[in-house]
Design a protein around this motif. Structure first.
Motif, PDB file in Angstrom:
ATOM      1  N   MET A  17      -9.372  -4.018   1.569  1.00  0.00           N
ATOM      2  CA  MET A  17      -9.288  -3.070   0.489  1.00  0.00           C
ATOM      3  C   MET A  17      -8.965  -3.837  -0.783  1.00  0.00           C
ATOM      4  O   MET A  17      -8.002  -4.610  -0.815  1.00  0.00           O
ATOM      5  CB  MET A  17      -8.191  -2.039   0.772  1.00  0.00           C
ATOM      6  N   ASP A  18      -9.794  -3.634  -1.778  1.00  0.00           N
ATOM      7  CA  ASP A  18      -9.581  -4.286  -3.071  1.00  0.00           C
ATOM      8  C   ASP A  18      -9.413  -5.801  -2.931  1.00  0.00           C
ATOM      9  O   ASP A  18      -8.594  -6.416  -3.586  1.00  0.00           O
ATOM     10  CB  ASP A  18      -8.374  -3.677  -3.794  1.00  0.00           C
ATOM     11  N   GLY A  19     -10.198  -6.411  -2.011  1.00  0.00           N
ATOM     12  CA  GLY A  19     -10.174  -7.857  -1.831  1.00  0.00           C
ATOM     13  C   GLY A  19      -9.085  -8.385  -0.916  1.00  0.00           C
ATOM     14  O   GLY A  19      -8.962  -9.591  -0.736  1.00  0.00           O
ATOM     15  N   LYS A  20      -8.278  -7.507  -0.317  1.00  0.00           N
ATOM     16  CA  LYS A  20      -7.188  -7.940   0.570  1.00  0.00           C
ATOM     17  C   LYS A  20      -7.373  -7.326   1.959  1.00  0.00           C
ATOM     18  O   LYS A  20      -7.791  -6.182   2.083  1.00  0.00           O
ATOM     19  CB  LYS A  20      -5.831  -7.506   0.017  1.00  0.00           C
ATOM     20  N   LEU A  21      -7.044  -8.092   2.997  1.00  0.00           N
ATOM     21  CA  LEU A  21      -7.114  -7.579   4.356  1.00  0.00           C
ATOM     22  C   LEU A  21      -6.007  -6.547   4.569  1.00  0.00           C
ATOM     23  O   LEU A  21      -4.831  -6.835   4.336  1.00  0.00           O
ATOM     24  CB  LEU A  21      -6.957  -8.709   5.375  1.00  0.00           C
ATOM     25  N   VAL A  22      -6.384  -5.352   4.976  1.00  0.00           N
ATOM     26  CA  VAL A  22      -5.422  -4.273   5.210  1.00  0.00           C
ATOM     27  C   VAL A  22      -5.225  -4.036   6.700  1.00  0.00           C
ATOM     28  O   VAL A  22      -4.124  -3.803   7.165  1.00  0.00           O
ATOM     29  CB  VAL A  22      -5.890  -2.968   4.520  1.00  0.00           C
ATOM     30  N   ARG A  23      -6.306  -4.105   7.470  1.00  0.00           N
ATOM     31  CA  ARG A  23      -6.216  -3.765   8.884  1.00  0.00           C
ATOM     32  C   ARG A  23      -7.342  -4.407   9.666  1.00  0.00           C
ATOM     33  O   ARG A  23      -8.447  -4.526   9.179  1.00  0.00           O
ATOM     34  CB  ARG A  23      -6.318  -2.253   9.021  1.00  0.00           C
ATOM     35  N   LYS A  24      -7.020  -4.829  10.882  1.00  0.00           N
ATOM     36  CA  LYS A  24      -8.023  -5.237  11.852  1.00  0.00           C
ATOM     37  C   LYS A  24      -8.052  -4.158  12.922  1.00  0.00           C
ATOM     38  O   LYS A  24      -7.023  -3.860  13.514  1.00  0.00           O
ATOM     39  CB  LYS A  24      -7.670  -6.586  12.484  1.00  0.00           C
ATOM     40  N   ALA A  25      -9.217  -3.574  13.134  1.00  0.00           N
ATOM     41  CA  ALA A  25      -9.354  -2.495  14.124  1.00  0.00           C
ATOM     42  C   ALA A  25      -9.756  -3.081  15.470  1.00  0.00           C
ATOM     43  O   ALA A  25     -10.696  -3.870  15.553  1.00  0.00           O
ATOM     44  CB  ALA A  25     -10.397  -1.495  13.666  1.00  0.00           C
ATOM     45  N   ASP A  26      -9.053  -2.713  16.515  1.00  0.00           N
ATOM     46  CA  ASP A  26      -9.364  -3.159  17.865  1.00  0.00           C
ATOM     47  C   ASP A  26      -9.271  -1.955  18.790  1.00  0.00           C
ATOM     48  O   ASP A  26      -8.185  -1.604  19.251  1.00  0.00           O
ATOM     49  CB  ASP A  26      -8.396  -4.253  18.303  1.00  0.00           C
ATOM     50  N   PRO A  27     -10.418  -1.288  19.072  1.00  0.00           N
ATOM     51  CA  PRO A  27     -10.372  -0.093  19.909  1.00  0.00           C
ATOM     52  C   PRO A  27      -9.890  -0.353  21.322  1.00  0.00           C
ATOM     53  O   PRO A  27      -9.431   0.551  21.998  1.00  0.00           O
ATOM     54  CB  PRO A  27     -11.812   0.414  19.905  1.00  0.00           C
ATOM     55  N   SER A  28      -9.941  -1.596  21.794  1.00  0.00           N
ATOM     56  CA  SER A  28      -9.446  -1.880  23.145  1.00  0.00           C
ATOM     57  C   SER A  28      -7.932  -1.709  23.231  1.00  0.00           C
ATOM     58  O   SER A  28      -7.387  -1.591  24.323  1.00  0.00           O
ATOM     59  CB  SER A  28      -9.852  -3.289  23.588  1.00  0.00           C
TER      60      SER A  28
END
Length: 57
Positions: free
Chosen positions: A1-12
């Protein structure tokens, strides 16, 4: 978001690899953002589908 990592999604993490609804971020005041979504390093050849985006004002 806006050039910064906010979240890594891992459905497992929830033992489900299909539709995985998630809240990307929560802020008190609504404002414009730039959102980038991409596959994690090493998984760029895989596919994903975004079912929808929403916001509450």
């Amino acid at each position: 978001m806006d050039g910064k990592l906010v979240r890594k999604a891992d459905p497992s993490q929830i033992k489900w690899t299909h539709c995985h609804a998630m809240l990307l971020f929560d802020e008190k005041d609504a404002r414009e953002h730039t959102i980038e979504i991409e596959m994690a390093e090493g998984h760029e050849d895989k596919q994903f589908t975004i079912l929808g985006f929403g916001y509450v004002n």
